[in-house]
Motif scaffolding. Sequence first.
Motif, PDB file in Angstrom:
ATOM      1  N   VAL A 148      28.889  45.568  46.074  1.00 16.69           N
ATOM      2  CA  VAL A 148      30.098  46.376  46.251  1.00 16.69           C
ATOM      3  C   VAL A 148      29.732  47.805  46.620  1.00 16.69           C
ATOM      4  O   VAL A 148      30.307  48.409  47.534  1.00 16.69           O
ATOM      5  N   SER A 152      30.635  49.267  50.240  1.00 16.49           N
ATOM      6  CA  SER A 152      31.594  50.367  50.268  1.00 16.49           C
ATOM      7  C   SER A 152      31.017  51.567  51.011  1.00 16.49           C
ATOM      8  O   SER A 152      31.738  52.290  51.699  1.00 16.49           O
ATOM      9  N   SER A 282      39.577  35.673  50.926  1.00 16.38           N
ATOM     10  CA  SER A 282      39.135  36.947  51.504  1.00 16.38           C
ATOM     11  C   SER A 282      39.290  36.956  53.021  1.00 16.38           C
ATOM     12  O   SER A 282      39.767  37.940  53.601  1.00 16.38           O
ATOM     13  N   LEU A 333      35.063  52.947  43.654  1.00 16.02           N
ATOM     14  CA  LEU A 333      35.456  51.576  43.957  1.00 16.02           C
ATOM     15  C   LEU A 333      34.771  50.536  43.077  1.00 16.02           C
ATOM     16  O   LEU A 333      35.433  49.605  42.591  1.00 16.02           O
ATOM     17  N   LEU A 337      36.949  47.893  40.736  1.00 16.54           N
ATOM     18  CA  LEU A 337      36.835  46.441  40.857  1.00 16.54           C
ATOM     19  C   LEU A 337      36.335  45.819  39.551  1.00 16.54           C
ATOM     20  O   LEU A 337      36.775  44.734  39.164  1.00 16.54           O
ATOM     21  N   SER A 338      35.416  46.503  38.904  1.00 16.99           N
ATOM     22  CA  SER A 338      34.897  45.981  37.642  1.00 16.99           C
ATOM     23  C   SER A 338      35.970  45.943  36.564  1.00 16.99           C
ATOM     24  O   SER A 338      36.012  45.025  35.742  1.00 16.99           O
ATOM     25  N   TYR A 342      39.003  41.357  41.247  1.00 18.52           N
ATOM     26  CA  TYR A 342      39.416  41.248  42.644  1.00 18.52           C
ATOM     27  C   TYR A 342      40.882  40.859  42.777  1.00 18.52           C
ATOM     28  O   TYR A 342      41.589  41.376  43.641  1.00 18.52           O
ATOM     29  N   VAL A 345      43.062  43.920  41.961  1.00 15.42           N
ATOM     30  CA  VAL A 345      42.956  44.967  42.970  1.00 15.42           C
ATOM     31  C   VAL A 345      43.653  44.555  44.263  1.00 15.42           C
ATOM     32  O   VAL A 345      44.467  45.303  44.812  1.00 15.42           O
ATOM     33  N   LEU A 385      39.654  51.030  49.606  1.00 21.18           N
ATOM     34  CA  LEU A 385      39.534  50.062  48.521  1.00 21.18           C
ATOM     35  C   LEU A 385      39.833  48.647  49.027  1.00 21.18           C
ATOM     36  O   LEU A 385      39.162  47.682  48.641  1.00 21.18           O
ATOM     37  N   SER A 389      36.996  45.631  49.122  1.00 26.07           N
ATOM     38  CA  SER A 389      37.269  44.453  48.296  1.00 26.07           C
ATOM     39  C   SER A 389      37.247  43.186  49.137  1.00 26.07           C
ATOM     40  O   SER A 389      36.630  42.179  48.760  1.00 26.07           O
TER      41      SER A 389
END
Length: 485
Positions: A148, A152, A282, A333, A337-338, A342, A345, A385, A389
């Motif tokens: 990530v 990012s 995704s 970010l 996400l953590s 996902y 978010v 973001l 993601s």
Amino acid sequence: MAISPVTPTNSPQDAAAPSASSIRLLPWLVAVAFFMESLDTTILNTAVPAISEALKVTPLSMKSVLASYTLSLAVFIPISGWMADRFGTRRVFASAIGLFTLGSFLCGISSDIHLLVACRVLQGCGGAMMVPVGRLTLVRTFAKSQLVRAMSFVAIPALVGPMLGPIAGGLIVGYLHWRFIFFVNIPIGLVGLLMVYLHLPDYREEKTPPLDLVGLILFGSGIALLSYVLEIFGEHELSTMEILGLLAVSLALIGGYLLHAREIQFPLLRLSLFRIRTFRASVSGSFFTRLGIGGVPFLLPLLYQVGLGFTPIQSGLLIMPQALASMSTKFLLPKILSRLGYRGVLVSNTIILGLLLLLFATVGLHTPVWVIVIQAFCYGAFTSLQYTSMNTLVYADVTEEEASSASSIASTTQQMSISFGVAAAGLATAFFVPRVHSDPAEMIHGVHEALAVLGVFTILSTVIFSRLKRGDGQNVSQQKAVHAE
């Protein structure tokens, strides 16, 4: 960037584990390549009038210069994963930068529209390899728990390039010469080649299946033809029946590939990856979300320049806060996400993006500039973001062997969604702005209606992300569990 690498496990032919300095520099190297690719189209758009005048052609003829690059991307992106597996990531990535740089130089010295189109195709061959092979190198270098952060970082150029392009193009055409639009890539490319030689890991597969030539012809020609239809969509070069005919042929070719891919052992693109829930969500979610937000770079300049009367430079400056927000919020970010996961978010963030598009649909002659700036900053932060993601969730549950095909599919889908997004924005604007030469009030109203439609469509795309489960994406770590239905 203190990111630990994944020890290569593919074969003895793989490069040794990259050094600590290579790990630190790799995101920068991939980011620079992404920046070159993302800047190219938008910076060229600004120079279209000057180039058409210099080459003694109509501005409308320049459409082929823009379309040839997109067509080249559409054809060569699908084979990028196979090329990386067969010849190694370092050789393919270096060749991509080299072709893009050589194509840029040849474009810059072109004195004929046909030669310029041919050189743009060469540029597209390089650009088609840079994005998917760059992503693949990151996936194979960094631990999934660090992916990530790496993704990012390299996603910033994809957001910054299109925003800087109009300003940079205007300055170059205004104070230098249109040929520098292409020459600006040369020093960046040469430095990139040196950095690739010194620091890019060389991953390859010991055994690669034969290239699916039939699949390449079917899928490549189908996608290229579809890209062409989208490029000329909304213009009057072809009749409605001709457009529909080309669309039918392109869909038939793509449909033929789908049937072909089910019958062979090693298809060009592994459509079986869509059985993985996180990959399916995704890629398909990214496609439909980008249909909404992909038209924003097309609509906002129309609103600012034609509707509100700002100059191109002022319009570019009003879009700049998006880039600043993207860069300034990147470090947050991974934590977001953590904390939210996902699913949380992507569902909430997609709704927020849709609402922001609806908010842009309220910008008018009496809207204070500071309000536009704040809206642009918020939009840039949430777009950043969203992209990060979606791009990282692609690789959450794919194996090391599937990574190259996953990268090719994701990049192909992204390229198509960009074309679809601009076409959707153009269609919405044309529907709500019936006259070609509309006055500012009509343009403001038309763009508002188009933004409202795209905003609602973006919100509806949350249906795809809602199919994710709460724990999906947590295994962007060392786990290899596959979430499939």
